[in-house]
Design an enzyme around this catalytic site. Structure first.
Site, short mmCIF file in Angstrom:
data_model
loop_
_atom_site.label_atom_id
_atom_site.label_comp_id
_atom_site.label_asym_id
_atom_site.label_seq_id
_atom_site.Cartn_x
_atom_site.Cartn_y
_atom_site.Cartn_z
N GLN A 32 72.25 11.96 -29.86
CA GLN A 32 71.10 13.29 -29.39
C GLN A 32 72.21 14.19 -30.14
O GLN A 32 73.57 14.27 -29.19
CB GLN A 32 70.58 12.87 -28.77
CG GLN A 32 70.39 11.71 -28.52
CD GLN A 32 69.31 11.86 -26.97
OE1 GLN A 32 67.93 12.35 -26.58
NE2 GLN A 32 69.78 11.54 -26.54
N HIS A 63 61.49 17.41 -10.82
CA HIS A 63 61.95 15.91 -10.55
C HIS A 63 61.38 15.65 -9.23
O HIS A 63 61.18 14.13 -8.63
CB HIS A 63 63.53 16.13 -9.70
CG HIS A 63 64.18 16.80 -11.14
ND1 HIS A 63 65.52 17.19 -12.34
CD2 HIS A 63 64.49 15.38 -13.27
CE1 HIS A 63 66.11 17.52 -13.04
NE2 HIS A 63 65.15 15.71 -13.87
N ASP A 138 68.63 0.74 -24.02
CA ASP A 138 67.01 1.82 -24.22
C ASP A 138 66.16 1.15 -24.04
O ASP A 138 66.53 -0.31 -23.43
CB ASP A 138 66.74 0.76 -25.98
CG ASP A 138 65.36 1.42 -26.48
OD1 ASP A 138 65.59 1.76 -27.25
OD2 ASP A 138 64.67 1.36 -25.72
N ASP A 156 61.19 8.74 -17.65
CA ASP A 156 61.90 10.87 -17.31
C ASP A 156 61.97 10.39 -18.61
O ASP A 156 63.66 10.71 -19.34
CB ASP A 156 62.63 11.12 -16.92
CG ASP A 156 63.27 11.79 -16.86
OD1 ASP A 156 64.47 12.36 -16.26
OD2 ASP A 156 62.82 13.10 -17.18
N SER A 157 61.58 10.57 -20.21
CA SER A 157 61.87 10.72 -20.95
C SER A 157 62.04 11.27 -21.98
O SER A 157 61.81 12.81 -21.08
CB SER A 157 61.38 9.25 -22.28
OG SER A 157 60.11 10.02 -22.85
N THR A 158 63.00 11.99 -22.98
CA THR A 158 62.24 13.19 -24.07
C THR A 158 61.24 13.05 -24.34
O THR A 158 60.29 11.74 -23.91
CB THR A 158 62.86 13.23 -24.84
OG1 THR A 158 63.20 11.67 -25.69
CG2 THR A 158 65.18 13.61 -24.82
N ASP A 159 60.72 14.05 -25.73
CA ASP A 159 59.15 14.08 -25.97
C ASP A 159 59.45 12.45 -26.55
O ASP A 159 59.91 12.09 -27.20
CB ASP A 159 58.86 15.57 -26.31
CG ASP A 159 58.70 16.14 -25.97
OD1 ASP A 159 60.05 17.50 -25.75
OD2 ASP A 159 57.55 16.61 -24.63
#
Ligand code: SAM
Length: 282
Positions: A32, A63, A138, A156-159
């Site tokens: 990324q 958080h 992953d 708690d992922s990215t979009d």
């Protein structure tokens, strides 16, 4: 980035600009694109693929709400799984609960390494805590293959773009369900309903295929632009999210943890949804 401004272009019709005092780290040759810069108001800002992930100035809201709400609602959590969370902020908050043994599955080792170096206040030593098991993989693959079972799963992922997309699918949620112990709960980073309404409706439907009780709870995180942020909530026991404040208060006192945003009253109130969000649950 244009001159000394970082322009977040997560939404086609909306931009967020953050003043750059100093770029601390920038790399585009990993999984990324990573950028860390300093902003006068929010301190150090972490961006992945052009999207603000977390900032020193408001990370504690996110958080604390994604950890203490499910863990204190559960009441007896020991095995907690964090999917994503490479900056270490989620692990820091989970580890405040002494009985917990967290596993964290992060796809991008670069996020962990440079967060340790450039955003040390987020993990605040969490990566050195012997209770934390860090897995570089992953989250989707891990969920299919792990033999472990969890009381709480925190996504708690990215979009849902890039590597994070798989973490918003009905298939992933079904795998999460199969890895939850009885009485377990999953919470998800679920976007800002005002500007990402489909993320709430999609998660509502997809979680609903595997769980009997699906809901959302809210908190305002200033650098997640567009209003209150939604956290997905799913379990098979609706009473988990409807406990009286006295119960949550007693557990919070017993846990003996310090927070900057979370309170038991807010825990209970955060599940009250405005009509604009309730109308998305169809
Ligand atoms: N608070 C942020 C938000 O609301 O967008 C998320 C912060 S955290 C940095 C997001 C983490 O998810 C990143 O470290 C990213 O590498 C990780 N991630 C994305 N897709 C993943 C996947 N499929 N499996 C595991 N981790 C993943």
């Amino acid at each position: 980035m244009t001159g000394d401004w970082f322009d977040e272009e997560l939404h086609p019709e909306l931009r967020q600009g953050l003043k750059i005092d100093r770029v601390l780290y920038q790399s585009g040759d990993g999984l990324q694109d990573l950028v860390v810069f300093e902003n006068p108001r929010f301190g150090r800002v972490l961006c992945l693929d052009g999207v603000v992930q977390t900032t020193e100035g408001d990370e504690f809201v996110y958080h604390e709400m994604m950890t203490h709400v499910p863990i204190l609602a559960h009441g007896r959590a020991q095995d907690v799984l964090i999917v994503g969370g490479g900056d270490g902020g989620m692990a820091r908050e989970v580890l405040k609960h002494q009985a917990v043994r967290p596993v964290m599955v992060e796809i991008d080792p670069d996020v962990v390494e440079f967060s340790k170096q450039h955003l040390p206040s987020l993990s605040n030593g969490a990566f050195d805590d012997p209770r934390l098991e860090l897995v570089i993989a992953d989250g989707c693959t891990f969920m299919k293959e792990t033999e472990k079972r969890f009381d709480v799963i925190i996504v708690d992922s990215t979009d849902p773009i890039g590597p994070g997309e798989v973490l918003f699918t009905a298939e992933f949620y079904a795998d999460c369900k199969s890895r939850l112990k009885p009485g377990g709960v999953i919470v998800t980073q679920n976007g800002v309903p005002f500007v990402q309404p489909d993320e709430v409706t999609n998660s509502w439907r997809r979680l609903g295929r595997s769980f009997q009780d699906v809901h959302f709870y809210l908190a305002a995180v200033p650098t997640y632009q567009g209003g209150d942020m939604a956290f997905g909530w799913a379990s098979d026991d609706a009473s988990l999210r409807r406990q009286p404040v006295e119960t949550i208060e007693a557990r919070f006192e017993a846990a003996g943890i310090e927070t900057r945003y979370y309170t038991p009253e807010l825990h209970v109130a955060s599940f009250a949804l405005p009509k604009t969000v309730r109308d998305l649950l169809r």
